[in-house]
Design an enzyme around this catalytic site. Structure first.
Site, PDB file in Angstrom:
ATOM      1  N   LYS A 134       0.846  -1.202   0.000  1.00  0.00           N
ATOM      2  CA  LYS A 134       0.000   0.000   0.000  1.00  0.00           C
ATOM      3  C   LYS A 134       0.878   1.248   0.000  1.00  0.00           C
ATOM      4  O   LYS A 134       2.091   1.162   0.253  1.00  0.00           O
ATOM      5  CB  LYS A 134      -0.909  -0.018   1.234  1.00  0.00           C
ATOM      6  CG  LYS A 134      -0.152  -0.001   2.564  1.00  0.00           C
ATOM      7  CD  LYS A 134      -1.063  -0.334   3.749  1.00  0.00           C
ATOM      8  CE  LYS A 134      -0.284  -0.325   5.047  1.00  0.00           C
ATOM      9  NZ  LYS A 134      -1.077  -0.883   6.178  1.00  0.00           N
TER      10      LYS A 134
ATOM     11  N   TYR B  41      15.170  30.163  10.372  1.00  0.00           N
ATOM     12  CA  TYR B  41      13.958  30.896  10.748  1.00  0.00           C
ATOM     13  C   TYR B  41      13.791  30.960  12.268  1.00  0.00           C
ATOM     14  O   TYR B  41      14.071  29.995  12.974  1.00  0.00           O
ATOM     15  CB  TYR B  41      12.727  30.207  10.161  1.00  0.00           C
ATOM     16  CG  TYR B  41      12.562  30.388   8.669  1.00  0.00           C
ATOM     17  CD1 TYR B  41      12.641  31.637   8.074  1.00  0.00           C
ATOM     18  CD2 TYR B  41      12.298  29.285   7.862  1.00  0.00           C
ATOM     19  CE1 TYR B  41      12.465  31.787   6.700  1.00  0.00           C
ATOM     20  CE2 TYR B  41      12.114  29.428   6.492  1.00  0.00           C
ATOM     21  CZ  TYR B  41      12.205  30.692   5.917  1.00  0.00           C
ATOM     22  OH  TYR B  41      12.033  30.832   4.571  1.00  0.00           O
TER      23      TYR B  41
HETATM   24  C1  LIG Z   1      -0.312  -1.760   6.901  1.00  0.00           C
HETATM   25  C2  LIG Z   1      -0.872  -3.062   7.364  1.00  0.00           C
HETATM   26  C3  LIG Z   1      -0.065  -4.205   7.416  1.00  0.00           C
HETATM   27  C4  LIG Z   1       1.439  -4.153   7.225  1.00  0.00           C
HETATM   28  O1  LIG Z   1       2.012  -3.652   8.399  1.00  0.00           O
HETATM   29  P1  LIG Z   1       3.605  -3.585   8.613  1.00  0.00           P
HETATM   30  O2  LIG Z   1       3.739  -3.154  10.025  1.00  0.00           O
HETATM   31  O3  LIG Z   1       4.115  -2.579   7.639  1.00  0.00           O
HETATM   32  O4  LIG Z   1       4.146  -4.934   8.370  1.00  0.00           O
HETATM   33  C5  LIG Z   1      -0.672  -5.417   7.702  1.00  0.00           C
HETATM   34  N1  LIG Z   1      -2.009  -5.497   7.960  1.00  0.00           N
HETATM   35  C6  LIG Z   1      -2.800  -4.404   7.956  1.00  0.00           C
HETATM   36  C7  LIG Z   1      -4.244  -4.550   8.280  1.00  0.00           C
HETATM   37  C8  LIG Z   1      -2.260  -3.147   7.670  1.00  0.00           C
HETATM   38  O5  LIG Z   1      -3.047  -2.060   7.688  1.00  0.00           O
END
Ligand SMILES: *Cc1c(COP(=O)(O)O)cnc(C)c1O
Length: 380
Positions: free
Chosen positions: A46, A266
């Site tokens: 993702k 800044y």
């Molecule tokens: C993002 C996600 C993962 C992967 O998690 P990691 O900590 O990056 O391994 C797995 N399951 C769900 C439901 C997620 O949202």
């Protein structure tokens, strides 16, 4: 990096680079797959594969033997399907408006976590005259997405629902798996065992990168790592058998003397206590360097690595630039035009997250589009 490999991409015009070691990413996935065997190992890709470029990552992992991918949104589903025509693809965010037809068309399996989503998928199945494949997400204590236990029991008793969709996976997600000693892990494991048993014969999945390090009891049929594949360590207490695969660097634009009493950046938050040399580097918060890495409140802030030496950020992180104190570096070590390492050897993603008051995941996924992505890949 391995010998039989080559680099793709160009440095021309690049103010900053992200070097993604695809050979190491394939090795990381294989190490995780070996760790959880005989359970299967999926890959979570993702958010454009955590910002590293879904196209290259999905192709690499497919070649490494991965056949199941998780994405979040319909857009991500379309990209993943194009790159992995034969893979199992699950969509974690479920059925946002318009998603059901996209998923049915692409052969993508939504992860359903509300009764409404299940009804929509069942109705589409009846309309198309076929039981469409899907996963259900059971809430076991994270209270984010997932069906509450009451709804799960209801569904399991409803032959009508079970008949209209093809249930291919029952999953849940752990809240505190980064701490193996947290009793919440065990509570969620027991809740998942009890509720998933209501769907006999359906494959089950509970663990992500950190959960899979809690031991075989947490593996079930399929694990879903993301971060660990990219070399991240989700848990400091139970490190995964993976190695860093990402290097982030940005050009030094200028090196200048700053007299005692003068300020940098800044709001003049940093004042030189001694004759100082300050290097200005071409990456800022627009590129994903957190403004909180400026450490304005006196706690230690972020660092960069220049020719093997750590140099601390001083003054505010601005949109395009950071300033670092190179006074203690050997003469000539910081040279305009050379690259400073923001993440890499001696400076992990976790370090960068910690010193900015966040986690490595946020650092990785927010690296901006101005970085040129370079891929290091097998030459074979
Ligand atoms: C993002 C996600 C993962 C992967 O998690 P990691 O900590 O990056 O391994 C797995 N399951 C769900 C439901 C997620 O949202």
């Amino acid at each position: 990096m391995t010998v039989n490999a080559r680099m793709s991409g160009s440095l021309a015009g690049a103010t900053g680079t992200i070097t993604i070691d695809l050979v190491q990413i394939a090795a990381n996935w294989k190490a995780l797959a070996a760790k959880v065997a005989p359970a299967q190992c999926a890959a979570v890709v993702k958010a454009d594969a955590y910002g590293l470029g879904a196209e290259r990552i999905i192709a690499t992992l497919t070649q490494a033997g991965c056949t199941t991918f998780f994405i979040a949104t319909p857009d991500e589903a379309e990209i993943a399907r194009k790159l992995a025509p034969d893979a199992q693809i699950y969509a974690l965010d479920g059925l946002v408006e318009g998603a059901a037809t996209v998923f049915a068309h692409q052969g993508v399996k939504p992860v359903l976590s509300t009764i409404d989503d299940i009804s929509v998928w069942a109705a589409l199945s009846r309309m198309r005259g076929e039981a469409l494949p899907a996963a259900i997400h059971i809430d076991t204590g994270l209270h984010r997405l997932g069906l509450p236990a009451r709804d799960v029991r209801h569904l399991a008793a409803d032959a009508n629902f079970l008949g209209s969709i093809r249930l291919e996976l029952v999953m849940s997600h752990l809240a505190s798996a980064d701490n193996p000693r947290d009793p919440k892990n065990r509570d969620q494991l027991l809740a998942f065992e009890t509720l998933s048993a209501l769907f006999p014969g359906v494959p089950r999945s509970l663990a992500a990168s950190d959960g899979l390090m809690l031991g075989p009891a947490y593996h079930f049929d399929l694990v879903r790592p993301g971060y660990a594949i990219y070399g991240g360590q989700a848990s400091q207490l139970a490190p995964a058998p993976v190695k860093p695969a990402v290097r982030v660097a940005a050009r030094i634009l200028a090196v200048a003397d700053v007299a005692p009493g003068e300020t940098v950046g800044y709001s003049a938050t940093w004042r030189a206590k001694r004759p100082s040399r300050i290097a200005t580097i071409a990456a800022g918060y627009a590129d994903g360097v957190p403004r909180t890495a400026s450490a304005p409140d006196g706690r230690p802030g972020g660092h960069v690595m220049i020719a093997g030496n750590l140099a601390p950020l001083v003054g505010r992180v601005s949109m395009d630039l950071i300033t670092v104190d190179v006074t203690d570096l050997p003469d000539g070590a910081a040279k305009p035009g050379e690259f400073a390492t923001l993440i890499g050897e001696g400076l992990t993603i976790e370090d960068a997250g910690f010193t900015a008051g966040t986690i490595g995941y946020e650092i990785l996924t927010r690296l901006g589009p101005r970085f040129t992505r370079l891929y290091f890949e097998s030459a074979a």
